[in-house]
Design a protein around this motif. Structure first.
Motif, PDB file in Angstrom:
ATOM      1  N   ILE A 136      39.289  30.647  39.376  1.00 33.10           N
ATOM      2  CA  ILE A 136      39.709  31.407  40.542  1.00 33.10           C
ATOM      3  C   ILE A 136      38.659  31.158  41.623  1.00 33.10           C
ATOM      4  N   THR A 151      39.100  26.690  30.506  1.00 35.17           N
ATOM      5  CA  THR A 151      39.984  27.653  31.151  1.00 35.17           C
ATOM      6  C   THR A 151      39.425  29.067  31.008  1.00 35.17           C
ATOM      7  N   ALA A 207      41.727  36.165  34.928  1.00 40.02           N
ATOM      8  CA  ALA A 207      42.333  35.692  36.173  1.00 40.02           C
ATOM      9  C   ALA A 207      42.917  36.859  36.966  1.00 40.02           C
ATOM     10  N   LEU A 242      49.620  32.402  34.633  1.00 44.53           N
ATOM     11  CA  LEU A 242      48.170  32.600  34.515  1.00 44.53           C
ATOM     12  C   LEU A 242      47.647  32.342  33.105  1.00 44.53           C
ATOM     13  N   VAL A 253      44.261  30.422  42.889  1.00 47.14           N
ATOM     14  CA  VAL A 253      44.412  30.252  41.446  1.00 47.14           C
ATOM     15  C   VAL A 253      44.546  28.759  41.177  1.00 47.14           C
ATOM     16  N   VAL A 256      44.700  28.713  33.587  1.00 46.02           N
ATOM     17  CA  VAL A 256      43.888  28.762  34.796  1.00 46.02           C
ATOM     18  C   VAL A 256      42.493  28.234  34.495  1.00 46.02           C
ATOM     19  N   ARG A 312      43.994  35.020  30.813  1.00 43.46           N
ATOM     20  CA  ARG A 312      44.892  35.633  31.787  1.00 43.46           C
ATOM     21  C   ARG A 312      44.292  36.924  32.332  1.00 43.46           C
TER      22      ARG A 312
END
Length: 286
Positions: free
Chosen positions: A167, A97, A103, A161, A124, A164, A100
């Motif tokens: 992106i 991942t 992202a 977020l 996303v 994630v 945040r």
């Protein structure tokens, strides 16, 4: 640069010890219309008869790959979202991942490119669902080709977020020329890779299809010498570090051709299936 002519399949070794086939989807296994080749089921049956496992390795969403293949990959490892997610059945083998803050910065940068006149939008992606701003119907339709579990939301930045994996930025222009540089400069803490003519993916620096392939090989007890890989674009590059039987499609990006040991016929000529059949012909007789 003109793509090289396919290496004759007769140039392959006389015998191979093949146990694992890992293939990209768009521009590799799928035909020019984005469909599985008509002979796919027959070749897959022959692979299974010889104990060879097929693993899709794609920038596509996990749900999208499952919808595309159906029961054909029900028990197989699947490398999704450019290696940020790897599953086998209900078991998650690997996941990576981004933070945040990363992202948020990626989404804001994609929006800034749009404000500068580029025709772009951001996706996303989490493991089980992807989200988009409903910029326009054209953009959402393009995203739906690769993300089956797709949800338009009023504002991507209102999402939590906190889980994630990637992106993805889509442009109706040239992803490599228009988007990669500005996105990479704006969010240096992530890896920014061109995954197609119109897509740029932003994900953890450690994420790659190659690292995901290593996790699959360790789980199955398969060595690089027993692995064949197929790809066509820059997000496939790390696969070639983990397979002795490495094939670039005849339609591949020059950067992929330079990484591969062999050239397979183009995706529009059933290149992956034809090469798999040639490899199966070179397995020792039982």
């Amino acid at each position: 640069m003109t793509a090289p002519a396919p290496t004759p399949l007769s140039a392959l070794p006389d015998t191979v010890d093949l146990r694992l086939v890992v293939t990209d989807m768009d521009g590799s296994l799928l035909d020019g219309e984005g469909r599985l080749p008509t002979r796919f089921d027959a070749v897959l049956a022959r692979m299974r008869d010889r104990g060879v496992v097929l693993v899709p390795a794609s920038g596509r969403q996990l749900d999208n790959l499952r919808a595309t293949f159906g029961s054909a990959i029900a028990d197989s490892p699947v490398i999704a979202e450019n290696g940020t997610v790897v599953v086998q059945g209900a078991t998650e083998i690997h996941r990576e991942t981004i933070t945040r803050d990363q992202a948020v910065a990626a989404v804001r940068t994609a929006r800034a490119l749009g404000e500068q006149g580029l025709d772009v939008g951001a996706v996303v992606a989490t493991r089980d669902r992807a989200y988009v701003d409903p910029i326009d119907e054209r953009f959402v339709r393009q995203c739906a080709l690769y993300y089956t579990a797709l949800e338009p939301v009023a504002d991507l930045l209102d999402l939590p977020l906190d889980n994630v994996i990637k992106i993805a930025v889509y442009t109706f222009g040239d992803a490599e020329a228009e988007c990669r540089g500005p996105l990479a400069a704006a969010v240096p803490g992530v890896q920014t890779v061109v995954s197609g003519a119109h897509w740029v993916d932003m994900m953890a620096r450690s994420a790659s299809k190659g690292r995901a392939l290593t996790a699959v090989q360790e789980r199955l007890g398969v060595a690089p010498a027993q692995t064949a890989v197929f790809g066509d674009y820059l997000n496939d590059a790390e696969l070639y570090d983990h397979a002795d039987l490495s094939f670039a499609m005849a339609n591949a990006h020059p950067g992929i051709v330079s990484r591969a040991r062999y050239i397979a016929p183009a995706n529009t000529e059933d290149g992956v299936l034809r090469t798999i059949e040639a490899l199966l012909d070179r397995l020792p007789q039982r």
